[in-house]
Design a protein around this motif. Structure first.
Motif, mmCIF file in Angstrom:
data_model
loop_
_atom_site.group_PDB
_atom_site.id
_atom_site.type_symbol
_atom_site.label_atom_id
_atom_site.label_comp_id
_atom_site.label_asym_id
_atom_site.label_seq_id
_atom_site.Cartn_x
_atom_site.Cartn_y
_atom_site.Cartn_z
ATOM 1 N N ARG A 156 37.487 15.026 109.835
ATOM 2 C CA ARG A 156 38.467 14.369 108.977
ATOM 3 C C ARG A 156 39.206 13.263 109.735
ATOM 4 N NH1 ARG A 156 39.541 17.762 104.489
ATOM 5 N NH2 ARG A 156 38.681 19.870 104.726
ATOM 6 N N PRO A 157 39.459 12.135 109.088
ATOM 7 C CA PRO A 157 40.312 11.107 109.711
ATOM 8 C C PRO A 157 41.731 11.651 109.874
ATOM 9 C CG PRO A 157 39.072 10.205 107.862
ATOM 10 C CD PRO A 157 38.922 11.685 107.798
ATOM 11 N N SER A 158 42.323 11.374 111.000
ATOM 12 C CA SER A 158 43.681 11.867 111.252
ATOM 13 C C SER A 158 44.697 10.798 110.871
ATOM 14 C CB SER A 158 43.842 12.256 112.725
ATOM 15 O OG SER A 158 43.505 11.161 113.565
ATOM 16 N N PHE A 159 44.768 10.496 109.570
ATOM 17 C CA PHE A 159 45.709 9.494 109.084
ATOM 18 C C PHE A 159 47.109 10.095 109.037
ATOM 19 C CE2 PHE A 159 42.342 7.239 106.228
ATOM 20 C CZ PHE A 159 41.719 6.775 107.377
ATOM 21 N N ASP A 160 48.057 9.448 109.701
ATOM 22 C CA ASP A 160 49.452 9.861 109.590
ATOM 23 C C ASP A 160 50.093 9.302 108.324
ATOM 24 O OD1 ASP A 160 49.412 11.297 112.012
ATOM 25 O OD2 ASP A 160 49.786 9.456 113.147
ATOM 26 N N ASP A 161 49.538 8.195 107.837
ATOM 27 C CA ASP A 161 50.161 7.512 106.705
ATOM 28 C C ASP A 161 49.063 6.844 105.884
ATOM 29 O OD1 ASP A 161 51.641 6.044 104.910
ATOM 30 O OD2 ASP A 161 52.937 5.116 106.418
ATOM 31 N N ARG A 176 49.447 4.671 103.839
ATOM 32 C CA ARG A 176 49.841 3.277 103.594
ATOM 33 C C ARG A 176 49.594 2.378 104.808
ATOM 34 N NH1 ARG A 176 53.872 6.391 101.194
ATOM 35 N NH2 ARG A 176 54.152 6.064 98.941
ATOM 36 N N ASP A 177 49.200 2.976 105.937
ATOM 37 C CA ASP A 177 48.981 2.202 107.162
ATOM 38 C C ASP A 177 47.998 2.968 108.030
ATOM 39 O OD1 ASP A 177 49.089 0.508 109.322
ATOM 40 O OD2 ASP A 177 51.064 1.166 110.011
ATOM 41 N N ASN A 178 46.719 2.609 107.956
ATOM 42 C CA ASN A 178 45.706 3.344 108.697
ATOM 43 C C ASN A 178 44.468 2.479 108.923
ATOM 44 O OD1 ASN A 178 44.001 3.603 106.276
ATOM 45 N ND2 ASN A 178 45.559 5.065 105.579
ATOM 46 N N GLU A 179 43.460 3.055 109.556
ATOM 47 C CA GLU A 179 42.290 2.267 109.947
ATOM 48 C C GLU A 179 41.458 1.816 108.747
ATOM 49 O OE1 GLU A 179 38.866 4.589 111.663
ATOM 50 O OE2 GLU A 179 40.450 6.078 111.954
ATOM 51 N N MET A 180 41.507 2.536 107.646
ATOM 52 C CA MET A 180 40.816 2.055 106.459
ATOM 53 C C MET A 180 41.465 0.773 105.952
ATOM 54 S SD MET A 180 40.511 3.515 102.583
ATOM 55 C CE MET A 180 39.184 4.680 102.753
ATOM 56 N N PHE A 183 36.336 12.272 104.972
ATOM 57 C CA PHE A 183 35.718 12.560 106.268
ATOM 58 C C PHE A 183 35.011 11.333 106.820
ATOM 59 C CE2 PHE A 183 32.482 13.544 103.114
ATOM 60 C CZ PHE A 183 31.288 13.126 103.678
ATOM 61 N N TYR A 184 34.723 11.395 108.122
ATOM 62 C CA TYR A 184 33.995 10.325 108.797
ATOM 63 C C TYR A 184 32.497 10.456 108.540
ATOM 64 C CZ TYR A 184 37.942 8.639 111.592
ATOM 65 O OH TYR A 184 39.127 8.088 111.994
ATOM 66 N N TYR A 185 31.874 9.324 108.287
ATOM 67 C CA TYR A 185 30.432 9.242 108.082
ATOM 68 C C TYR A 185 29.807 8.716 109.368
ATOM 69 C CZ TYR A 185 25.992 7.740 105.953
ATOM 70 O OH TYR A 185 24.671 7.559 105.633
ATOM 71 N N THR A 221 37.800 6.576 99.161
ATOM 72 C CA THR A 221 36.379 6.786 99.395
ATOM 73 C C THR A 221 36.184 8.207 99.913
ATOM 74 O OG1 THR A 221 36.352 6.030 101.720
ATOM 75 C CG2 THR A 221 36.037 4.358 100.008
ATOM 76 N N LEU A 222 35.034 8.764 99.579
ATOM 77 C CA LEU A 222 34.755 10.111 100.049
ATOM 78 C C LEU A 222 34.599 10.123 101.565
ATOM 79 C CD1 LEU A 222 34.489 12.784 98.547
ATOM 80 C CD2 LEU A 222 31.998 12.457 98.566
ATOM 81 N N ALA A 223 33.981 9.063 102.108
ATOM 82 C CA ALA A 223 33.725 9.010 103.558
ATOM 83 C C ALA A 223 33.939 7.594 104.076
ATOM 84 C CB ALA A 223 32.310 9.485 103.871
ATOM 85 N N MET A 224 34.058 7.493 105.389
ATOM 86 C CA MET A 224 34.175 6.188 106.033
ATOM 87 C C MET A 224 33.558 6.257 107.419
ATOM 88 S SD MET A 224 38.223 6.127 107.169
ATOM 89 C CE MET A 224 38.028 4.536 107.995
ATOM 90 N N THR A 225 32.992 5.136 107.855
ATOM 91 C CA THR A 225 32.496 5.055 109.223
ATOM 92 C C THR A 225 33.669 4.790 110.161
ATOM 93 O OG1 THR A 225 32.061 2.692 108.962
ATOM 94 C CG2 THR A 225 30.230 4.209 108.517
ATOM 95 N N LYS A 226 33.503 5.129 111.419
ATOM 96 C CA LYS A 226 34.528 4.848 112.407
ATOM 97 C C LYS A 226 34.437 3.388 112.818
ATOM 98 C CE LYS A 226 35.234 9.393 114.473
ATOM 99 N NZ LYS A 226 35.286 10.180 115.741
#
Length: 245
Positions: A54-59, A61-65, A83-85, A238-243
């Protein structure tokens, strides 16, 4: 469609028709590791669910996505993935089964389960409509469904937010699997159009896709919506995202 995929799709449809007996004869297995699922487990066994990357998003509204979508001239308000793909991870089967192997219920179930925690965290607060990314009609006909719409169905079942079909596929485009970031962006130009933009202008829209990689497809969809309905507020699921590299 390969014979194994046809059988899996047929079996999944048979289970939905009343499959207690089917579960005994051919028990449902974890989509990640293949172990037999027990009562209370859906799609994944407990071990695979607990190990989900799982991505460890703290917020949200402000994250790597959102960083991946930051080059646009307007703000994307929220973004989240389950989750990460990663190509070398067994968890890619969750996306491949949903997208290519005739098992859209997997994406729908994952989104439904994920949305319960997001609902409690306020992610869906003031979202007015769910907007799944469309497939070209020919591709959807061949596949038999649109995986993004199935993911949206899972979200809608928990949140009660309606799914809108204002975003439509434009020209035919080839697969983007082997394209680099620039090629993906060029391949996404003029990919979408918006029907009845007045009906979504001023609303908060959650745009939905299965995976975000470079962000080119979502860029194209979001820009198309923004041009057609400039006052619409935009967020992404999105269900998943790449790093990011």
């Amino acid at each position: 469609m390969p014979l194994a995929d046809t059988f899996r799709r047929w079996l999944a449809e048979l289970k939905t028709l009343g499959g207690a007996l089917v579960d005994v004869i051919v028990p449902e297995r974890c989509s990640v590791c293949g172990s037999v699922l027990v009562d209370g487990e859906e799609v994944m066994c407990l071990h695979c669910l607990m190990s989900l990357p799982r991505p460890s998003f703290d917020d949200y509204r402000d994250n790597e996505m959102l960083d991946r979508l930051a080059s646009m001239k307007f703000r994307v308000e929220r973004g989240i993935s389950m989750f990460y793909y990663q190509h070398d991870s067994p968890y890619v089967s969750l996306i491949h089964d949903t997208k290519y192997h005739g098992l859209p219920r997997i994406g729908r179930t994952l989104a439904r389960n994920h949305s319960r925690s997001l609902l409690a965290e306020g992610f869906f607060d003031d979202i007015d409509l769910l907007i799944p990314l469309p497939l070209h009609p020919l591709r959807e006909y061949r596949r038999g469904y649109n995986q993004s719409h199935e993911i949206a169905r899972g979200l809608s079942e928990v949140t009660g937010i309606a799914i809108a079909g204002n975003l439509r596929a434009g020209r035919w485009h080839g697969t983007q699997t082997r394209l680099n970031a620039r090629e993906r962006r060029l391949n996404s130009d003029d990919r979408f159009r918006v029907d009845d933009p007045a009906s979504i202008d001023g609303l908060h829209l959650l745009v939905i896709d299965d995976v975000i990689t470079t962000g080119s497809t979502l860029h194209s969809a979001l820009e198309t919506i923004h041009k057609a309905a400039p006052s619409a507020r935009l967020s992404v699921y999105t269900l998943a995202m790449t790093k990011m590299a």
